[in-house]
Design a protein around this motif. Structure first.
Motif, PDB file in Angstrom:
ATOM      1  N   VAL A 119      -2.627  15.293 -50.337  1.00  0.00           N
ATOM      2  CA  VAL A 119      -3.367  15.151 -51.587  1.00  0.00           C
ATOM      3  C   VAL A 119      -2.361  15.119 -52.722  1.00  0.00           C
ATOM      4  O   VAL A 119      -1.401  15.899 -52.731  1.00  0.00           O
ATOM      5  CB  VAL A 119      -4.348  16.331 -51.794  1.00  0.00           C
ATOM      6  N   ALA A 120      -2.573  14.222 -53.674  1.00  0.00           N
ATOM      7  CA  ALA A 120      -1.700  14.130 -54.843  1.00  0.00           C
ATOM      8  C   ALA A 120      -2.571  13.993 -56.087  1.00  0.00           C
ATOM      9  O   ALA A 120      -3.640  13.391 -56.038  1.00  0.00           O
ATOM     10  CB  ALA A 120      -0.766  12.937 -54.715  1.00  0.00           C
ATOM     11  N   ARG A 121      -2.120  14.566 -57.173  1.00  0.00           N
ATOM     12  CA  ARG A 121      -2.799  14.404 -58.457  1.00  0.00           C
ATOM     13  C   ARG A 121      -1.831  13.720 -59.407  1.00  0.00           C
ATOM     14  O   ARG A 121      -0.645  14.003 -59.406  1.00  0.00           O
ATOM     15  CB  ARG A 121      -3.205  15.759 -59.035  1.00  0.00           C
ATOM     16  N   ASP A 122      -2.393  12.796 -60.202  1.00  0.00           N
ATOM     17  CA  ASP A 122      -1.589  12.136 -61.223  1.00  0.00           C
ATOM     18  C   ASP A 122      -2.474  11.882 -62.434  1.00  0.00           C
ATOM     19  O   ASP A 122      -3.590  12.391 -62.495  1.00  0.00           O
ATOM     20  CB  ASP A 122      -0.969  10.838 -60.680  1.00  0.00           C
ATOM     21  N   GLY A 123      -2.003  11.104 -63.362  1.00  0.00           N
ATOM     22  CA  GLY A 123      -2.767  10.837 -64.578  1.00  0.00           C
ATOM     23  C   GLY A 123      -4.050  10.072 -64.329  1.00  0.00           C
ATOM     24  O   GLY A 123      -4.975  10.122 -65.135  1.00  0.00           O
ATOM     25  N   LEU A 124      -4.148   9.372 -63.185  1.00  0.00           N
ATOM     26  CA  LEU A 124      -5.343   8.606 -62.876  1.00  0.00           C
ATOM     27  C   LEU A 124      -6.445   9.481 -62.297  1.00  0.00           C
ATOM     28  O   LEU A 124      -7.616   9.282 -62.557  1.00  0.00           O
ATOM     29  CB  LEU A 124      -4.996   7.480 -61.891  1.00  0.00           C
ATOM     30  N   GLY A 125      -6.078  10.445 -61.498  1.00  0.00           N
ATOM     31  CA  GLY A 125      -7.053  11.316 -60.851  1.00  0.00           C
ATOM     32  C   GLY A 125      -6.445  12.001 -59.649  1.00  0.00           C
ATOM     33  O   GLY A 125      -5.281  12.378 -59.661  1.00  0.00           O
ATOM     34  N   GLN A 126      -7.229  12.111 -58.605  1.00  0.00           N
ATOM     35  CA  GLN A 126      -6.791  12.748 -57.363  1.00  0.00           C
ATOM     36  C   GLN A 126      -6.758  11.693 -56.265  1.00  0.00           C
ATOM     37  O   GLN A 126      -7.697  10.914 -56.128  1.00  0.00           O
ATOM     38  CB  GLN A 126      -7.773  13.839 -56.984  1.00  0.00           C
ATOM     39  N   SER A 127      -5.672  11.675 -55.500  1.00  0.00           N
ATOM     40  CA  SER A 127      -5.555  10.745 -54.385  1.00  0.00           C
ATOM     41  C   SER A 127      -5.419  11.525 -53.095  1.00  0.00           C
ATOM     42  O   SER A 127      -4.657  12.487 -53.020  1.00  0.00           O
ATOM     43  CB  SER A 127      -4.316   9.854 -54.536  1.00  0.00           C
ATOM     44  N   VAL A 128      -6.154  11.095 -52.077  1.00  0.00           N
ATOM     45  CA  VAL A 128      -5.957  11.599 -50.729  1.00  0.00           C
ATOM     46  C   VAL A 128      -5.375  10.429 -49.950  1.00  0.00           C
ATOM     47  O   VAL A 128      -5.908   9.311 -49.997  1.00  0.00           O
ATOM     48  CB  VAL A 128      -7.265  12.105 -50.097  1.00  0.00           C
ATOM     49  N   TRP A 129      -4.259  10.666 -49.284  1.00  0.00           N
ATOM     50  CA  TRP A 129      -3.560   9.593 -48.590  1.00  0.00           C
ATOM     51  C   TRP A 129      -3.337   9.962 -47.128  1.00  0.00           C
ATOM     52  O   TRP A 129      -3.364  11.139 -46.754  1.00  0.00           O
ATOM     53  CB  TRP A 129      -2.226   9.290 -49.274  1.00  0.00           C
TER      54      TRP A 129
END
Length: 140
Positions: A119-129
């Protein structure tokens, strides 16, 4: 020599949008990866998209984003799938569920099929990869 291709699409944050995203991923990868990797990638995308719709807020505009990347070299093919949404109150994690539970197996399935996930968070939102790996030259 390694080759790399990537795709991105934004769809509505509901079941019809996620279905369209799964179909596009499958169509784009169908001629490039073995059937087993295609099936696993489609399954992982379905689970991550479903979780985004059920458990997370949408991105601005009421959307969710699916990205995938195919890297091929002489030893393996790797498909990286990333679903980005507006985030949820809790960080996605594998849950313990009983045999009679109606849901809760999505990330368990992702972890079983993927070489790695997170899981990563950035300025766009939350990503699960998730990264799925298959030996090169193997057609099974």
């Amino acid at each position: 020599m390694a080759t790399e291709r990537s795709w991105h699409m934004t769809v509505p944050h509901h079941a019809q949008g996620t279905r369209a995203a799964r179909h596009r991923l499958r169509a784009e990868l169908a001629e490039s990866v073995p059937a087993v990797l295609l099936t696993d990638a489609t399954t992982v995308a379905a689970e991550l998209l479903g979780n985004a719709v059920r458990h997370a807020a949408p991105l601005p505009g009421g959307t969710v984003r699916l990205s995938w990347r195919l890297c091929t070299d002489t030893t393996s093919q790797v498909v990286e799938i990333r679903v980005t949404d507006g985030g949820a109150g809790a960080t996605p994690r594998i849950r313990r569920v009983g045999p009679d539970s109606a849901d809760g197996r999505g990330l368990y399935l992702v972890a079983a099929l993927a070489a790695d996930w997170g899981v990563a968070r950035d300025g766009l939102g939350q990503s699960v990869w998730a990264k799925l790996r298959h030996p090169a030259g193997c057609t099974a």
